[in-house]
Design a protein around this motif. Structure first.
Motif, mmCIF file in Angstrom:
data_model
loop_
_atom_site.group_PDB
_atom_site.id
_atom_site.type_symbol
_atom_site.label_atom_id
_atom_site.label_comp_id
_atom_site.label_asym_id
_atom_site.label_seq_id
_atom_site.Cartn_x
_atom_site.Cartn_y
_atom_site.Cartn_z
ATOM 1 N N ASP A 1 3.924 3.961 4.155
ATOM 2 C CA ASP A 1 3.456 5.163 4.887
ATOM 3 C C ASP A 1 3.010 4.900 6.240
ATOM 4 N N SER B 1 2.467 14.303 1.202
ATOM 5 C CA SER B 1 4.161 14.610 0.433
ATOM 6 C C SER B 1 3.694 14.301 -1.064
ATOM 7 N N MET C 1 13.302 5.628 -0.683
ATOM 8 C CA MET C 1 13.080 4.252 -0.181
ATOM 9 C C MET C 1 13.231 3.180 -1.441
ATOM 10 N N GLU C 2 12.755 2.045 -1.396
ATOM 11 C CA GLU C 2 12.886 1.116 -2.374
ATOM 12 C C GLU C 2 11.419 1.486 -3.196
ATOM 13 N N HIS C 3 11.589 1.325 -4.431
ATOM 14 C CA HIS C 3 10.574 1.457 -5.589
ATOM 15 C C HIS C 3 9.737 0.013 -5.675
ATOM 16 N N LEU C 4 8.528 0.107 -5.320
ATOM 17 C CA LEU C 4 7.763 -1.145 -5.623
ATOM 18 C C LEU C 4 6.652 -0.839 -6.697
ATOM 19 N N GLU D 1 8.744 7.670 9.726
ATOM 20 C CA GLU D 1 8.396 6.715 8.731
ATOM 21 C C GLU D 1 9.454 5.702 8.547
ATOM 22 N N PRO E 1 8.048 -1.268 1.740
ATOM 23 C CA PRO E 1 9.441 -0.914 1.009
ATOM 24 C C PRO E 1 10.627 -0.520 2.034
ATOM 25 N N ARG F 1 3.672 11.155 -7.831
ATOM 26 C CA ARG F 1 2.391 10.778 -7.206
ATOM 27 C C ARG F 1 2.400 11.678 -5.895
ATOM 28 N N GLY F 2 1.319 12.295 -5.684
ATOM 29 C CA GLY F 2 0.939 12.987 -4.503
ATOM 30 C C GLY F 2 0.117 12.429 -3.557
ATOM 31 N N ASN G 1 -2.921 3.591 2.085
ATOM 32 C CA ASN G 1 -1.603 3.174 2.487
ATOM 33 C C ASN G 1 -1.387 1.288 2.575
ATOM 34 N N TRP H 1 -4.915 3.046 6.550
ATOM 35 C CA TRP H 1 -6.229 3.714 5.743
ATOM 36 C C TRP H 1 -5.781 2.976 4.290
ATOM 37 N N PHE I 1 12.005 5.239 -4.698
ATOM 38 C CA PHE I 1 10.957 5.997 -4.451
ATOM 39 C C PHE I 1 11.228 7.031 -3.610
#
Ligand SMILES: Nc1ncnc2c1ncn2[C@@H]1O[C@H](COP(=O)(O)OP(=O)(O)OP(=O)(O)O)[C@@H](O)[C@H]1O
Length: 312
Positions: A235, A26, A88-91, A55, A71, A21-22, A223, A220, A39
């Motif tokens: 983010d 990043s 980080m933790e994947h959600l 972050e 996350p 996922r872009g 996020n 936004w 993630f």
């Protein structure tokens, strides 16, 4: 890269799952590890480490408030060749839909969290012997700023502590954006408007007492999401600031339904002068977008500046 991350995370299992996922800034990818799914955000820019340290610190700070789900950060590491990663933790997330009102309430709880700590502190000070402080406590913050640099997009923000919000917002948020525009575009028109506007900013805050609120800082629509159990933010580019600042970016991008705003304002009602300050806060995001994405954001920036000058 994957071998390096496997070692850093001390896991024998490290298998990519789902598609990459872009975001705008990043690249992201989920992996299965010995301790569950993670993630990983990857960025090859020189400023990536600073961005991800900010972050991770933002995620930690929001997590400690127990108000809205984010996350859990696991690790920030340099990539040996260039850039850095944030693990980080994947959600399991989907676009925000049914939890817009809950998000409004939880965001208000996040914004009120520091104020509540302040009230509690006053009460405890008034009660001899009740003052306690252990390392798990979040402490009341009486200034604007943050303990590390955070990046809104990839532009580092000046988070040095400042006791006055108007000074903070003018000198540490708007001025650095104006400086970048001056450096990259040398735009006379915008500089002239800014020289008039900066003198008038205090008039937008007459008689206001602003208690620093922990902000997500980059709220936004990209996020915000939801899990089956509730809303999720990710983010962040946190700092302690004026809670109204947080709302301006969502509106500018034209997102979030009215249920989000009405749930939020049930807990934090609009203060007098909200609409004009809203434009001022939108101006920051317009300038920040100009500095990230180019001249397409110049007309909006000039329009907001003229609107503010005409309304003062
Ligand atoms: N912890 C997570 N678990 C699963 N997916 C995530 C997680 N964090 C982010 N994502 C997904 O990855 C995408 C990109 O992440 P993110 O927004 O953090 O990237 P960015 O490039 O830093 O941001 P932006 O596009 O806001 O500038 C998000 O839109 C979201 O779908």
């Amino acid at each position: 890269m994957e071998i390096y991350l496997k070692e850093k995370l001390n896991t024998s299992l490290f298998t990519a799952v789902g598609h990459a996922r872009g975001g705008c800034i990043s690249q992201g990818q989920s992996y299965v590890t010995d301790r569950g799914r993670v993630f990983v955000k990857i960025n090859h820019k020189p400023e990536a480490r600073k961005m991800f340290d900010g972050e991770a610190a933002s995620l930690e700070a929001i997590l400690k408030t127990h108000t809205v789900k984010v996350p859990r950060p696991i690790k920030v590491a340099n990539i040996p060749t260039d850039g850095a990663v944030l693990v980080m933790e994947h959600l399991d997330i989907n676009p925000l839909s049914s939890y817009a009102a809950v998000l409004g309430e939880q965001l208000a709880d996040l914004h009120l969290h520091n104020q509540k700590l302040g009230r509690k502190l006053w009460k405890e000070r008034a009660t001899i012997g009740k003052h306690r402080n252990n390392s798990e406590d979040v402490l009341f913050v009486d200034q604007f700023g943050f303990h590390v640099v955070t990046c809104c997009g990839y532009i580092p923000q000046v988070n040095e502590w400042q006791s006055d919000w108007v000074t903070f917002f003018t000198c540490q948020r708007l001025q650095p954006q104006m400086d970048l525009i001056e450096k990259d575009y040398g735009d006379r028109e915008v500089q002239e408007l800014w020289s008039q506007l900066q003198l008038m900013v205090p008039a937008l805050f007459c008689d206001m007492e602003i208690v620093p609120a922990l902000l997500h800082g980059d709220l936004w629509k990209g996020n915000v999401a939801e899990e089956p159990s509730g809303p999720v933010l990710f983010d962040p580019a946190s700092f302690y600031g004026h809670s109204e600042f947080e709302l301006a970016i969502g509106k500018m991008i034209g997102e979030y339904c009215e249920t989000f705003y009405s749930a939020y304002h049930q807990k934090i009602p609009r203060a007098p002068g909200f609409k004009r300050r809203f434009k001022l806060y939108q101006l920051f995001h317009a300038l920040n977008n100009w500095n990230h994405f180019g001249l397409a954001y110049r007309p909006l920036s000039l329009k907001l500046m003229r609107h503010l000058l005409n309304s003062l």
